[in-house]
Design a protein around this motif. Structure first.
Motif, short mmCIF file in Angstrom:
data_model
loop_
_atom_site.label_atom_id
_atom_site.label_comp_id
_atom_site.label_asym_id
_atom_site.label_seq_id
_atom_site.Cartn_x
_atom_site.Cartn_y
_atom_site.Cartn_z
N ARG A 176 20.07 -13.10 26.77
CA ARG A 176 19.65 -13.61 28.04
C ARG A 176 18.05 -13.93 27.86
NH1 ARG A 176 17.13 -11.44 32.53
NH2 ARG A 176 17.75 -12.17 34.61
N ILE A 177 17.71 -15.23 28.06
CA ILE A 177 16.26 -15.86 27.93
C ILE A 177 15.87 -16.19 29.23
CG2 ILE A 177 15.31 -17.46 26.49
CD1 ILE A 177 17.50 -17.58 24.81
N VAL A 178 14.54 -16.00 29.78
CA VAL A 178 13.88 -16.61 30.54
C VAL A 178 12.96 -17.56 30.48
CG1 VAL A 178 12.78 -15.77 32.79
CG2 VAL A 178 14.34 -14.44 32.05
N ILE A 179 12.84 -18.68 30.95
CA ILE A 179 11.79 -19.90 30.62
C ILE A 179 11.49 -20.30 31.76
CG2 ILE A 179 13.17 -20.55 28.38
CD1 ILE A 179 13.98 -23.07 30.06
N ASP A 180 10.00 -20.67 31.78
CA ASP A 180 9.56 -21.27 32.85
C ASP A 180 9.88 -22.73 33.07
OD1 ASP A 180 7.79 -22.70 31.22
OD2 ASP A 180 6.08 -21.22 31.44
N ALA A 181 9.14 -23.19 34.15
CA ALA A 181 9.17 -24.73 34.22
C ALA A 181 8.99 -25.56 33.18
CB ALA A 181 8.79 -25.24 35.78
N GLU A 182 8.00 -25.17 32.36
CA GLU A 182 7.54 -25.99 31.29
C GLU A 182 8.46 -25.62 29.84
OE1 GLU A 182 5.36 -28.58 31.61
OE2 GLU A 182 5.72 -28.18 33.64
N GLY A 183 9.39 -24.78 30.13
CA GLY A 183 10.37 -24.68 28.84
C GLY A 183 9.49 -23.26 27.93
N ASN A 184 8.41 -22.89 28.42
CA ASN A 184 8.17 -21.81 27.68
C ASN A 184 8.55 -20.48 27.93
OD1 ASN A 184 5.59 -23.16 26.85
ND2 ASN A 184 4.96 -23.00 29.15
N PRO B 214 10.23 -15.26 42.49
CA PRO B 214 9.15 -16.07 43.18
C PRO B 214 8.06 -16.22 41.98
CG PRO B 214 9.86 -14.60 44.77
CD PRO B 214 10.57 -14.12 43.26
N ALA B 215 7.76 -15.29 41.07
CA ALA B 215 6.73 -15.41 40.18
C ALA B 215 7.10 -16.56 39.09
CB ALA B 215 6.50 -14.02 39.46
N ASN B 216 8.16 -17.00 38.93
CA ASN B 216 8.58 -17.98 38.01
C ASN B 216 9.35 -19.23 38.79
OD1 ASN B 216 8.92 -19.03 35.48
ND2 ASN B 216 11.24 -18.25 35.26
N SER B 217 8.57 -19.79 39.67
CA SER B 217 8.79 -20.81 40.33
C SER B 217 9.29 -22.00 39.41
CB SER B 217 7.93 -21.28 41.34
OG SER B 217 8.55 -22.50 42.06
N GLY B 218 10.66 -22.59 39.78
CA GLY B 218 11.00 -23.90 38.83
C GLY B 218 11.59 -23.50 37.54
N GLY B 219 11.53 -22.04 37.18
CA GLY B 219 11.91 -21.49 35.90
C GLY B 219 13.61 -21.28 35.72
N HIS B 220 13.95 -21.07 34.58
CA HIS B 220 15.66 -20.88 34.45
C HIS B 220 15.96 -19.67 33.66
CE1 HIS B 220 15.85 -25.13 35.58
NE2 HIS B 220 14.70 -25.28 34.86
N ILE B 221 17.13 -18.98 34.04
CA ILE B 221 17.53 -17.93 33.09
C ILE B 221 18.71 -18.81 32.29
CG2 ILE B 221 18.90 -15.94 33.07
CD1 ILE B 221 17.40 -15.40 35.70
N ILE B 222 18.67 -18.70 30.88
CA ILE B 222 19.73 -18.98 30.07
C ILE B 222 20.51 -17.80 29.52
CG2 ILE B 222 20.00 -20.28 27.87
CD1 ILE B 222 17.45 -21.69 28.57
N HIS B 223 21.92 -17.95 29.45
CA HIS B 223 22.98 -17.17 28.86
C HIS B 223 23.38 -17.60 27.92
CE1 HIS B 223 22.61 -15.52 33.06
NE2 HIS B 223 22.62 -14.47 32.43
N ILE B 224 23.32 -17.17 26.57
CA ILE B 224 24.07 -17.60 25.34
C ILE B 224 24.98 -16.56 24.64
CG2 ILE B 224 23.85 -18.46 23.14
CD1 ILE B 224 21.06 -19.95 24.07
N GLY B 225 26.18 -17.16 24.62
CA GLY B 225 27.31 -15.90 23.76
C GLY B 225 27.49 -16.67 22.42
N ILE B 226 27.45 -15.78 21.41
CA ILE B 226 27.84 -16.36 19.98
C ILE B 226 28.77 -15.25 19.71
CG2 ILE B 226 26.90 -16.52 17.84
CD1 ILE B 226 25.56 -18.26 19.86
N ALA B 227 29.83 -15.64 18.92
CA ALA B 227 31.07 -15.06 18.33
C ALA B 227 30.69 -13.70 17.63
CB ALA B 227 31.87 -15.80 17.49
N ASP B 228 31.01 -12.50 18.06
CA ASP B 228 30.88 -11.46 17.12
C ASP B 228 31.61 -11.13 16.12
OD1 ASP B 228 29.98 -8.84 16.75
OD2 ASP B 228 30.48 -7.87 18.48
N VAL B 229 31.25 -12.00 15.13
CA VAL B 229 31.93 -11.68 13.63
C VAL B 229 31.81 -10.52 13.09
CG1 VAL B 229 32.16 -12.90 11.41
CG2 VAL B 229 31.79 -14.26 13.48
#
Length: 758
Positions: free
Chosen positions: A367-375, A298-313
């Motif tokens: 794992r990245i958490v951003i708000d509704a404005e992309g910050n 609730p403290a990050n209304s309109g926000g997003h959680i992004i997961h990114i996987g990069i090959a473990d070379v």
């Protein structure tokens, strides 16, 4: 007759040696250096009074000194090996130990004996830190007055010269000739006995000899490199000319073959997170996967959680291994229309490290958490096992979002694709606020047929799907730099400096010549350049200004010292997202593993101490790759256009020099040259501040970015060279009058026919 004894001089006296003893090496070197007539084994023996069986021991000793490079022999004469000058050019072998560098003189007369081995010193405070494979300008210090042992400190890392004297064998009625790949080089004949095993069309390396009283250069084939036509690889020319390794050593292939798939041990299990790969439709390796979902906090209304996987070379390519040394040597993958020269063998790049759909793969994850404005609010790195839920192309993903899903994207639309696009919309807001440089420079692609011939040149459509992946990768790279800074671990930044004052001044003069506003500030930010581009577009001068703004920019590079990324308008930035094809990313992965305690295969202290050298090396390999890709495209396009001699094309003036104009064709993007002597009957002068060629009498002006019509006069495919003549007239301006301008063009006799160079 007086019996000969030990030789003496006014300033020195030879020591009489007892039977069974020999002089020291230092004494021998001193004697040979001081007394020119001591130039043979016999004279050395006489000088020291050595007789009998001791002469055999002396002979062995002298032979050892020759083998070590202390003495040189020319015919029967012996002398001390020539000393290296105080400043000289050295080549560091590619297989040299990075922690204990040595080098040899780049030029050396073999008659002087073996090349002296030079120890290369590089302290922590050194301004220039060389690496294996580098050519350096170095300051030399002799370690001993007698024995030529040397140490060196690098003053500058030099560009290695291209491999000279290579070309294509062509057979004609008179025998064989060599068509050089260098644009300015001339053809040479090859005698029948000097052709070796070379056949028509072969790419060969030759030795040049001079023959006859007129000293005519002739070529002798030393080795056959390959046949670009039969191998379907025009890129073979660039690979050899720029010394790019393209065959993996057996030790590297063997090490890759022995690699075993990573297990879950020591890793988080992310297999339930439906990450997807979105890549070009013809991609063979997939090193990044993405996922996004709404943040339920609730403290990050309109926000997003992004997961990114990069090959473990880093799991497979360990520091100091054969795979690692070869990856460092290559620095990056090189991409041609007819082939890819990968940084890593296929077993690693296309198999174990490729995030294939439905297969367990080791990954460095974020794992990245951003708000509704992309910050960005927070982020964390993880070492995981993941399983890609789908392998999508950019076109597939975009079509689904545009209302045309297929069998693969239909089931993913609501649960995976729409959340990804929602997160991207937020990131786009942040990007717009940041205001990175917005140059519009479309990148053309060449499509070949199965015979390696050009069938199409096109500009790929720039889709939102491309921008989505780009923004998520940029964000990941920022997170990597921030994390390593926080943990005070050395890292390689991707840095891009602001334009120099000289380039800004030149840009200002150019804008003034177009009657466009000139920014007053001497320190422009990317958003200021974007304003310039916007005003140029409104004035109908977008192409001219885009070209000049691009020329004003510095070149990005890798370095352990941070000065930000000007083009992206970011304070800190480090490449993290493509470790399959860039060595810089592999170094950043290792640094993160060490900083976060994610395993025992992180960045070593020795690597951290060499970051400056690593950065210099991989920046050079990146430039080398760009040159190879550009030259190969030039050769393919020249080959494609060779059958269109006399045809008319439209294009724009992409560059100007005192000798003439460079024109880029609209349809293919091919670049060609228009000599100033062919512009007309006027005298044309080059005005650097205006980036224009102006006729002295008529005021006819040809400026950078101008639209022109040209006729193709000549095509030299192996050199990648085209020559045009301009058919359209230039803009009329006030004539500059005599004596002004940088260069006055010389007018040759008017030509009525043009014959292509053979």
């Amino acid at each position: 007759m007086k019996k000969a004894g030990p030789r003496t001089t006014k300033n020195a006296k030879a020591t009489k040696y007892q039977p069974g003893t020999l002089p020291t090496r230092e004494a021998i070197l001193e004697a040979v250096s001081q007394f020119p007539d001591i130039d043979s084994k016999r004279e050395i023996a006489r000088h020291f009074g050595i007789k009998g069986d001791d002469r055999i021991a002396l002979k062995v000793m002298l032979r050892d000194m020759e083998n070590e490079g202390l003495l040189a022999r020319k015919r029967k004469a012996i002398r001390v090996t020539s000393e290296l000058p105080a400043v000289t050019v050295l080549d560091i072998p590619a297989d040299a130990d990075p922690d204990n560098l040595h080098a040899f003189p780049a030029r050396w007369d073999e008659e002087e004996g073996e090349k002296p081995r030079v120890t290369v010193l590089a302290g922590k405070d050194a301004r220039v830190v060389p690496a294996p494979g580098d050519r350096i300008l170095a300051r030399i210090q002799r370690g001993d007055e007698l024995a030529p042992t040397y140490t060196a400190r690098a003053m500058k890392v030099l560009d290695k010269p291209r491999k000279a004297d290579i070309g294509i064998v062509r057979m004609d009625e008179d025998g064989a000739r060599l068509v050089p790949i260098e644009r300015k080089a001339r053809e040479m004949r090859i005698s029948a006995g000097d052709l070796g095993d070379a056949k028509d069309g072969d790419l060969v390396e030759v030795e040049v000899t001079l023959s006859g009283r007129l000293m005519i250069p002739r070529a002798k084939v030393i080795s056959v490199i390959g046949n670009p036509r039969s191998e379907g690889a025009v890129s073979l020319i660039a690979l050899h000319a720029l010394d790019i390794p393209y065959r993996f050593p057996a030790s590297v292939i063997a090490e890759a073959a022995e690699a075993q798939e990573a297990t879950l041990k020591g890793r988080e299990d992310w297999r339930d997170i439906p990450l997807v790969t979105i890549d070009p439709h013809d991609a063979k390796d997939f090193d990044d996967a993405v996922h996004a979902e709404p943040d339920t906090d609730p403290a990050n209304s309109g926000g997003h959680i992004i997961h990114i996987g990069i090959a473990d070379v880093a799991h497979y390519v360990r520091s100091g291994s054969a795979l690692d040394r070869e990856a460092w040597l290559r620095g990056n993958s090189v991409y041609f229309p007819d082939r890819v020269v990968p940084m890593l063998p296929e077993r690693i790049s296309n198999d174990l490290c490729s995030l294939r759909e439905g297969e367990n793969r080791a990954a460095m994850a974020l794992r990245i958490v951003i708000d509704a404005e992309g910050n960005k609010k927070r982020h964390s790195f993880h070492r995981v096992t993941m399983r890609s839920a789908a392998r999508l192309s950019y076109q597939q993903a975009q079509a689904a979002m545009d209302g045309k899903p297929d069998d693969a994207t239909g089931p993913l639309l609501e649960t995976i694709l729409k959340p990804l696009w929602a997160a991207y919309a937020a990131l786009a807001k942040a990007r717009n606020r940041r205001g990175p440089l917005a140059l519009d420079m479309p990148e053309r692609r060449i499509r070949l047929d199965q015979n390696g011939m050009v069938v199409d040149v096109f500009v790929p459509e720039r889709l939102e799907a491309h921008k989505l992946i780009e923004e998520m990768m940029i964000l990941s790279n920022v997170c990597a730099a921030e994390t390593l800074e926080k943990h005070r671990i050395g890292l390689l930044y991707r840095v891009h400096d602001a334009p120099s004052r000289e380039k800004l001044t030149a840009l200002g003069e150019f804008l003034k010549s177009l009657d466009l506003p000139v920014p007053r500030s001497e320190s422009l930010r990317p958003r200021d350049f974007n304003q310039i581009l916007y005003r140029a577009e409104k004035a109908g001068k977008s192409e001219q200004v885009n070209e000049m703004v691009l020329r004003s920019q510095a070149q990005a590079e890798y370095a352990p010292g941070n000065y930000g990324h000007y083009g992206l308008n970011l304070d800190r930035y480090a490449h993290f997202t493509s470790p399959i094809r860039r060595y810089a990313d592999l170094i950043v992965h290792r640094a993160l593993i060490r900083a976060l305690g994610l395993g025992n295969d992180g960045l070593t202290e020795a690597e951290e101490g060499r970051l400056a050298a690593i950065g210099q090396h991989i920046s050079a390999t990146e430039r080398r790759a760009m040159a190879a890709e550009r030259e190969t495209a030039d050769r393919l396009l020249a080959q494609y256009l060779a059958s269109h001699i006399g045809a008319r094309f439209t294009g724009k003036i992409a560059g100007i020099a005192g000798a003439g104009l460079f024109v880029r064709l609209d349809e293919t993007g091919a670049d060609g040259f228009v000599p100033v002597s062919s512009l007309g009957t006027d005298y044309f002068r080059y005005f650097e501040d205006r980036q224009a060629m102006i006729g002295e009498r008529t005021g006819e002006r040809f400026g950078i970015g101008d639209r022109v019509e040209v006729r193709l006069l000549e095509a030299a495919p192996m050199a990648g060279a085209l020559r045009f003549e301009i058919l359209s007239e230039g803009e009329r301006v006030k004539p500059p009058g005599p004596g002004r301008g940088r260069q006055r063009a010389k007018r040759p006799p008017i030509r009525t026919k043009h014959r292509p160079r053979r």
